[in-house]
Design a protein around this motif. Structure first.
Motif, PDB file in Angstrom:
ATOM      1  N   ARG A 135      62.516  -0.306  34.867  1.00 22.74           N
ATOM      2  CA  ARG A 135      61.206   0.347  34.615  1.00 22.74           C
ATOM      3  C   ARG A 135      60.433   0.214  35.893  1.00 22.74           C
ATOM      4  NH1 ARG A 135      63.542   3.529  30.668  1.00 22.74           N
ATOM      5  NH2 ARG A 135      64.119   2.019  28.775  1.00 22.74           N
ATOM      6  N   ILE A 167      56.542   0.056  36.655  1.00 24.22           N
ATOM      7  CA  ILE A 167      55.107  -0.160  35.849  1.00 24.22           C
ATOM      8  C   ILE A 167      54.123   0.096  36.673  1.00 24.22           C
ATOM      9  CG2 ILE A 167      54.113  -1.842  34.360  1.00 24.22           C
ATOM     10  CD1 ILE A 167      56.839  -1.359  33.373  1.00 24.22           C
ATOM     11  N   ASP A 168      53.683   1.217  36.745  1.00 22.14           N
ATOM     12  CA  ASP A 168      52.482   1.544  37.474  1.00 22.14           C
ATOM     13  C   ASP A 168      51.089   0.802  37.136  1.00 22.14           C
ATOM     14  OD1 ASP A 168      54.206   3.164  39.171  1.00 22.14           O
ATOM     15  OD2 ASP A 168      54.039   4.914  37.597  1.00 22.14           O
ATOM     16  N   ILE A 191      49.338   1.193  33.438  1.00 20.67           N
ATOM     17  CA  ILE A 191      49.018   2.606  33.248  1.00 20.67           C
ATOM     18  C   ILE A 191      49.919   2.911  31.865  1.00 20.67           C
ATOM     19  CG2 ILE A 191      49.460   5.347  33.572  1.00 20.67           C
ATOM     20  CD1 ILE A 191      49.064   4.363  36.410  1.00 20.67           C
ATOM     21  N   LYS A 192      51.021   2.437  31.632  1.00 18.87           N
ATOM     22  CA  LYS A 192      51.794   2.352  30.663  1.00 18.87           C
ATOM     23  C   LYS A 192      51.847   0.738  30.011  1.00 18.87           C
ATOM     24  CE  LYS A 192      54.533   6.446  31.864  1.00 18.87           C
ATOM     25  NZ  LYS A 192      56.023   6.799  32.407  1.00 18.87           N
ATOM     26  N   SER A 193      52.106   0.731  28.660  1.00 16.69           N
ATOM     27  CA  SER A 193      52.431  -0.743  28.119  1.00 16.69           C
ATOM     28  C   SER A 193      53.538  -1.251  28.753  1.00 16.69           C
ATOM     29  CB  SER A 193      52.684  -0.625  26.553  1.00 16.69           C
ATOM     30  OG  SER A 193      53.642   0.391  26.207  1.00 16.69           O
ATOM     31  N   TRP A 194      53.609  -2.684  28.703  1.00 17.63           N
ATOM     32  CA  TRP A 194      54.789  -3.373  29.480  1.00 17.63           C
ATOM     33  C   TRP A 194      55.991  -3.220  28.458  1.00 17.63           C
ATOM     34  CZ3 TRP A 194      54.489  -5.777  33.983  1.00 17.63           C
ATOM     35  CH2 TRP A 194      55.553  -6.694  34.511  1.00 17.63           C
TER      36      TRP A 194
END
Length: 567
Positions: free
Chosen positions: A540, A542-543, A551-554
């Motif tokens: 994945r 993770i930006d 930017i997105k949840s972990w």
């Protein structure tokens, strides 16, 4: 500096793939235990180990060595299914630094403006398992941002060199090559046929294609008729010498007919890109071989054929001035990949236990080694490096300074290479590395390699091992600074390391950075989370935004343990 831009794995250990790993100056790899995150670094070590330790140049992969022990193909192939292909793909960014070697003019000209926005070249190697041994299946070469390779190689029947399997007509390299070369290639066809017609006795051979075909057809008819007349002669009426001469004459005519047929075959084809590339493949595989060292394409050499092929001899003359592209590309790719391997350093998850005394060596390597074994020798021999590491101790608020001490024998005439590394505190009390907390000896190789390296790719596993949270946080600044001149690929569990990097990103955005801290932006960092999904693992991405926020949840609840314990 050879800069790795992305890395792809297929069917390696936990990864079914293909899994693409974006590489940035700082690449952090997170994931639960046994999720597969170590596989990324292990596969890179497999490549380094093969090229540096195999020794004979004929080892396609060396799974067991000093850097990593992967057992055998069955052990590292995904799901232990040996019928699967294993492949890796490396993509390099070129021309970013003044010290980077320039891409050959022949390739630059064909890539054109696309090279400015997408200055990438790539190598993909695919293996199979056949007859209880690891075999090379194919090698793909890439250029720019195009997903498909522009050339695919495969081993020859004897498995001792590489031949071209396919040239991709949809790739911009070959499309531009055709635009630049098609007029000259068509002229070459005309000139080769004219030269051949002269050798056949036609004093003024035509230049127009249809006239050349007509002349060759007439010649073919004449030669076939002459051959039939020779064969029709009565053997009983000829002596031994005459029979031998007739045999020679028949062979000359047959050879001439073969040449005429070859020329007609060339002239009768509609010369478009796809046809030209088919000819190009035939010419290259007929006249040249691609040597490979272990798995890496090495250089092009000239093939000497036992039996001459008339048509390919003519084609070779037609394409001889247009066949340097692949030779130039391999001449560029080989040292680029070898430099990347040579400049890759590795620090394992467990560093050597410190010793009270060491013996100096003459090794001039700039790597502390897998276990940090060479670190003290580097500090002992390099006063400038020692000063840099001592400064990092101050930055980390480690209240010691490193001081090498050389032992000189009391007896005159004797020499000694024995030395020790002492830790001196603010009260000028010195102690051995053995007499302080284990964390110092574990982080010292990490600090030393990070400040020593320039133009390197540094692979690290769990640099935070045995460090309390504050020192883990300080690693963030160390890595940001090192990433100004290196590429760092780090497998870690440390939340504190991540938090410091996020903070520096926020301060960079808000222009509130401390004077000692270099800036860090989203394009400088790649945060990856390896997650098991069914019978495979996925990576994945993770930006982070410019403020250092996810930017997105972990995924998977990682880093949420503190909240769960509190509430």
């Amino acid at each position: 500096m050879t800069k790795l831009h992305s890395y792809q794995l297929t069917n390696f250990k936990a990864f079914a793939g293909p899994e693409t790993i974006p590489i940035r100056p700082i690449t952090l790899i997170y994931g639960a235990n046994s999720s597969g995150k170590s596989s990324i670094i292990q596969s890179l070590l497999l490549l380094k180990q093969t090229l540096e330790q195999a020794g004979d140049g004929n080892t396609l992969l060396l799974p067991q060595g000093n850097l990593v022990d992967l057992g055998n193909y069955r052990e590292f192939i995904h799901r232990h299914e040996t019928e699967r292909f294993f492949s890796f793909k490396t993509t390099f960014k070129i021309g970013e630094f003044d010290s980077d070697p320039p891409l050959p003019d022949s390739i630059q000209a064909l890539l054109g403006e696309i090279l400015t926005d997408h200055p990438f070249i790539g190598l993909e190697v695919t293996y199979c398992y056949r007859d209880s041994q690891i075999c090379l299946e194919s090698i793909n070469c890439f250029a720019s941002n195009m997903k498909e390779p522009f050339v695919t190689y495969q081993p020859s029947e004897e498995q001792d060199y590489l031949i071209i399997r396919e040239l991709n007509p949809n790739h911009i390299i070959w499309q531009n090559w055709w635009e630049h070369s098609k007029v000259d290639i068509r002229k070459s066809v005309t000139n080769v046929v004219k030269t051949a017609l002269k050798s056949f006795g036609i004093k003024r051979p035509p230049s127009a294609k249809n006239k050349q075909i007509q002349a060759l057809e007439e010649l073919k008819t004449e030669q076939i008729q002459a051959l039939e007349e020779l064969k029709a002669e009565n053997d009983n009426e000829l002596g031994v010498t005459q029979l031998k001469q007739r045999k020679i004459d028949e062979e000359k005519i047959e050879l001439k007919i073969d040449r005429i047929i070859s020329l007609l075959s060339i002239l009768n084809k509609t010369l478009i890109l796809e046809v030209a590339l088919e000819d190009y493949i035939q010419v290259m595989n007929y006249s040249k071989y691609l040597d490979f060292n272990d798995f890496l394409p090495n250089f092009y050499g000239d093939l000497i054929q036992k039996e001459m092929d008339e048509q390919l001899e003519y084609l070779a003359k037609i394409y001889q001035e247009h066949s340097n592209i692949l030779v130039d590309f391999i001449d560029f790719l080989n040292p680029l990949f070898l430099t990347f391997i040579k400049e890759t350093c590795y620090i394992g998850p467990i560093r050597d236990y410190p010793e009270r005394f060491y013996i100096a060596t003459n090794q001039s390597d700039s790597q502390v080694g897998k276990s940090g074994k060479m670190m003290t020798n580097l500090l002992f021999k390099n006063p400038e490096l020692l000063d840099q590491v001592n400064q990092k101790f101050k930055d980390f608020e480690i209240h010691y300074q490193l001081q090498p001490v050389s032992f000189t024998p009391s007896e005159e005439g004797l020499k000694s290479d024995v030395y020790t590394i002492r830790l001196v505190d603010k009260n000028n009390v010195n102690v051995s590395l053995l007499d302080v907390g284990f964390g110092i000896s574990q982080v010292l190789p990490v600090i030393t390699q990070s400040v020593l390296s320039e133009g390197k790719t540094i692979l690290m596993e769990q640099p935070e091992l045995h460090l309390h949270p504050k020192l883990q946080t300080e690693l963030g600044d160390l890595f940001i600074e090192s990433a100004q001149k290196n590429t760092l690929i780090i497998e870690t569990h440390s939340e504190h390391l991540m938090l410091r990097i996020m903070r520096r990103m926020r301060e960079t955005f808000q222009e509130e950075l401390p004077s000692h801290a270099p800036p860090i932006k989203p394009e400088n960092i790649s945060v990856l989370f390896v997650e098991p999904i069914g019978d495979t693992a996925v990576v994945r991405h993770i930006d982070l935004n410019a403020r250092g926020e996810f930017i997105k949840s972990w995924p998977g609840g990682f880093f949420e343990e503190e909240l769960e314990e509190l509430f």
